[in-house]
Structures are given as structure tokens and as C-alpha cells.
Design a protein around this motif. Structure first.
Motif, PDB file in Angstrom:
ATOM      1  N   CYS A 206      35.872 -35.392 -30.213  1.00  0.00           N
ATOM      2  CA  CYS A 206      36.071 -34.567 -29.023  1.00  0.00           C
ATOM      3  C   CYS A 206      36.746 -33.242 -29.371  1.00  0.00           C
ATOM      4  O   CYS A 206      37.570 -33.166 -30.277  1.00  0.00           O
ATOM      5  N   GLU A 207      36.409 -32.227 -28.615  1.00  0.00           N
ATOM      6  CA  GLU A 207      37.077 -30.935 -28.733  1.00  0.00           C
ATOM      7  C   GLU A 207      38.312 -30.937 -27.841  1.00  0.00           C
ATOM      8  O   GLU A 207      38.217 -31.218 -26.646  1.00  0.00           O
ATOM      9  N   MET A 208      39.472 -30.650 -28.415  1.00  0.00           N
ATOM     10  CA  MET A 208      40.714 -30.727 -27.665  1.00  0.00           C
ATOM     11  C   MET A 208      40.717 -29.718 -26.505  1.00  0.00           C
ATOM     12  O   MET A 208      40.330 -28.556 -26.674  1.00  0.00           O
ATOM     13  N   GLY A 209      41.139 -30.185 -25.334  1.00  0.00           N
ATOM     14  CA  GLY A 209      41.234 -29.318 -24.172  1.00  0.00           C
ATOM     15  C   GLY A 209      39.962 -29.227 -23.352  1.00  0.00           C
ATOM     16  O   GLY A 209      39.914 -28.501 -22.353  1.00  0.00           O
ATOM     17  N   ARG A 210      38.914 -29.958 -23.735  1.00  0.00           N
ATOM     18  CA  ARG A 210      37.647 -29.929 -23.000  1.00  0.00           C
ATOM     19  C   ARG A 210      37.426 -31.264 -22.292  1.00  0.00           C
ATOM     20  O   ARG A 210      37.727 -32.314 -22.824  1.00  0.00           O
ATOM     21  N   TRP A 211      36.883 -31.215 -21.061  1.00  0.00           N
ATOM     22  CA  TRP A 211      36.571 -32.424 -20.305  1.00  0.00           C
ATOM     23  C   TRP A 211      35.188 -32.918 -20.688  1.00  0.00           C
ATOM     24  O   TRP A 211      34.264 -32.119 -20.889  1.00  0.00           O
ATOM     25  N   TYR A 212      35.040 -34.243 -20.751  1.00  0.00           N
ATOM     26  CA  TYR A 212      33.755 -34.862 -21.041  1.00  0.00           C
ATOM     27  C   TYR A 212      33.445 -35.902 -19.953  1.00  0.00           C
ATOM     28  O   TYR A 212      34.355 -36.455 -19.348  1.00  0.00           O
ATOM     29  N   THR A 213      32.167 -36.170 -19.730  1.00  0.00           N
ATOM     30  CA  THR A 213      31.734 -37.165 -18.761  1.00  0.00           C
ATOM     31  C   THR A 213      31.005 -38.286 -19.472  1.00  0.00           C
ATOM     32  O   THR A 213      30.096 -38.039 -20.266  1.00  0.00           O
ATOM     33  N   LEU A 214      31.410 -39.520 -19.205  1.00  0.00           N
ATOM     34  CA  LEU A 214      30.755 -40.709 -19.721  1.00  0.00           C
ATOM     35  C   LEU A 214      30.117 -41.433 -18.549  1.00  0.00           C
ATOM     36  O   LEU A 214      30.766 -41.679 -17.533  1.00  0.00           O
ATOM     37  N   ALA A 215      28.818 -41.757 -18.679  1.00  0.00           N
ATOM     38  CA  ALA A 215      28.140 -42.411 -17.553  1.00  0.00           C
ATOM     39  C   ALA A 215      27.031 -43.311 -18.083  1.00  0.00           C
ATOM     40  O   ALA A 215      26.182 -42.849 -18.845  1.00  0.00           O
ATOM     41  N   PRO A 216      27.013 -44.586 -17.690  1.00  0.00           N
ATOM     42  CA  PRO A 216      25.900 -45.462 -18.056  1.00  0.00           C
ATOM     43  C   PRO A 216      24.745 -45.300 -17.089  1.00  0.00           C
ATOM     44  O   PRO A 216      24.879 -44.674 -16.030  1.00  0.00           O
ATOM     45  N   GLY A 217      23.602 -45.871 -17.446  1.00  0.00           N
ATOM     46  CA  GLY A 217      22.486 -45.885 -16.518  1.00  0.00           C
ATOM     47  C   GLY A 217      21.503 -44.750 -16.731  1.00  0.00           C
ATOM     48  O   GLY A 217      21.558 -44.019 -17.709  1.00  0.00           O
ATOM     49  N   ILE A 218      20.601 -44.590 -15.777  1.00  0.00           N
ATOM     50  CA  ILE A 218      19.519 -43.607 -15.840  1.00  0.00           C
ATOM     51  C   ILE A 218      19.656 -42.656 -14.660  1.00  0.00           C
ATOM     52  O   ILE A 218      19.858 -43.067 -13.529  1.00  0.00           O
ATOM     53  N   ARG A 219      19.511 -41.357 -14.942  1.00  0.00           N
ATOM     54  CA  ARG A 219      19.543 -40.343 -13.884  1.00  0.00           C
ATOM     55  C   ARG A 219      18.191 -39.643 -13.798  1.00  0.00           C
ATOM     56  O   ARG A 219      17.575 -39.332 -14.817  1.00  0.00           O
ATOM     57  N   ARG A 220      17.753 -39.372 -12.580  1.00  0.00           N
ATOM     58  CA  ARG A 220      16.508 -38.642 -12.370  1.00  0.00           C
ATOM     59  C   ARG A 220      16.837 -37.206 -11.994  1.00  0.00           C
ATOM     60  O   ARG A 220      17.679 -36.957 -11.122  1.00  0.00           O
ATOM     61  N   ASP A 221      16.180 -36.254 -12.627  1.00  0.00           N
ATOM     62  CA  ASP A 221      16.415 -34.843 -12.308  1.00  0.00           C
ATOM     63  C   ASP A 221      15.917 -34.529 -10.899  1.00  0.00           C
ATOM     64  O   ASP A 221      14.957 -35.115 -10.420  1.00  0.00           O
TER      65      ASP A 221
END
Length: 221
Positions: A206-221
């Protein structure tokens, strides 16, 4: 309750007004050091228990912190990264004695495991818990001879856990400009070992000071 994990607790309480989850044996000392007067703010945890807090579930495991020279000598206050008084030094030592691993399960079944760094088969096996992400205390080269030795130990932990991603815990000091160890090289070495073994897990640097999102599953655009 090591000092480098809780020294900002006062600011966190002031800003977020949180419930504090802590090993039951450390609760009173934590309250004493940080002047926490509301007993209902704190929730005592014990080993081998499951808790449902509504927006997440928590499972606790017995654990042992990585072997840091001198930390487990209970005849003297353990080393701390900040200047501390006698009560804070005691709380710091309690963090080594009453170390606790835990698994957080979110409502969408994202499984986040937090590991103090020393694998003891008699205490827990993360593969059974099936975490998506393993947050693990970093193995430092000075504890394992060199960077390759530390990276092998980290790769062993990642492979053993079955997690998809490994994120480093307690690595904040390595982001300083004067740090002699290259975290990118560390991550590449761990991931090279995992690829050579045919393992699917990878260390994400990870880059320090940056937010990240973790998400399981499938997303449709």
C-alpha cells in the motif's frame, strides 16, 4: 496495547466517539492510562470467542507477537517507540503477553484476518477461517538474517493462510526516507516466491496516506 498501536487513542476517542474493543485483561490498565471514565465505552474480549456487533462479526484467537529482543523480559519495562511513564510501560508489556489475533467478517462476507506475526499451529490456523485478506505484522530482515529470509517467512504465512492478499501491519517506520529497506523489493521478493510455489496469494504494498477499497463479488458497469 503496544504503545505504537494505542498512543493516539485519546485523539481517536475525541474525534470518533468509538466503542473500544480490547482484551479483557488489559481493559482496566488501558482505561487508567487514557483516563477513560465511561465503562460502557469499552468492551472486554476473550480468546476463542465470537461476537456480533451488528455491522460486523468478530472472532478472536490466541496469539503470540513476533519475537522482539527484550520485549518478553517481564523483570523490566519493555522497549517502547515513544517516551512513556511507568503505567504506559506496563500497558505496553501487557500488549506482548495478551496478544490476540482476530477475524472481522463484514455483512457482505469480506473476511479480514489480523495476525501478530508468530505462527503457532496449536493456537490457530487461518486457512480454516478462510480470510480474503491477511493483515500481518511484518517480518523484519534483522530477525531472519536478511531480506530473503524475512520474505520467505512472510510467504510461508501467506501460503499457509490461503488469503488472496497480504497487507503489512506495523510497517509504518519503513516508509521513512532514511529507511534502508526497500518495501517494493520486499513485496516483489514475497510475490516471486508465491508465484514460484504456484500460490495465488500476493503481498500488496500500500501507498502510505492513500485510501483503498476492498470488495468481493461482481459489479456491473
Amino acid at each position: 496495547t503496544h504503545t505504537d498501536h494505542v498512543f493516539s487513542l485519546g485523539k481517536v476517542i475525541e474525534r470518533f466517539d468509538p466503542r473500544i474493543l480490547v482484551h479483557g485483561n488489559c481493559l482496566l490498565q488501558l482505561a487508567k492510562v487514557y483516563h477513560i471514565q465511561d465503562p460502557y465505552r469499552m468492551f472486554p474480549l476473550q480468546y476463542g470467542q465470537s461476537y456480533d456487533f451488528g455491522d460486523f462479526r468478530l472472532r478472536t484467537y490466541p496469539a503470540q507477537h513476533i519475537d522482539i529482543t527484550g520485549m518478553m523480559d517481564l523483570t523490566k519495562p519493555g522497549p517502547a517507540p515513544f517516551s512513556v511513564d511507568e503505567e504506559e510501560a506496563l500497558l505496553n508489556d501487557m500488549g506482548a503477553v495478551f496478544n490476540m489475533n482476530f477475524l472481522i467478517v463484514t455483512p457482505d462476507n469480506l473476511r479480514l484476518a489480523f495476525d501478530g506475526g508468530e505462527h503457532i499451529p496449536a493456537l490457530n490456523d487461518w486457512r480454516e477461517a478462510a480470510p480474503n485478506v491477511l493483515f500481518r505484522h511484518i517480518d523484519m530482515p534483522q530477525l531472519y538474517g536478511d531480506l530473503d529470509g524475512a520474505a520467505r517467512h512472510m510467504a510461508d504465512s501467506l501460503e499457509r493462510s490461503g488469503a488472496e492478499y497480504l497487507l503489512l501491519n506495523c510497517a509504518q517506520g519503513l516508509y521513512r526516507d532514511d529507511n534502508p529497506m526497500d518495501l517494493h523489493q520486499y513485496a516483489e521478493t514475497v510475490n516471486g516466491l508465491m508465484a514460484a510455489r504456484g500460490g495465488h496469494g500476493r503481498l500488496f504494498n500500500c501507498e502510505m496516506g492513500r485510501w483503498y477499497t476492498l470488495a468481493p463479488g461482481i459489479r456491473r458497469d
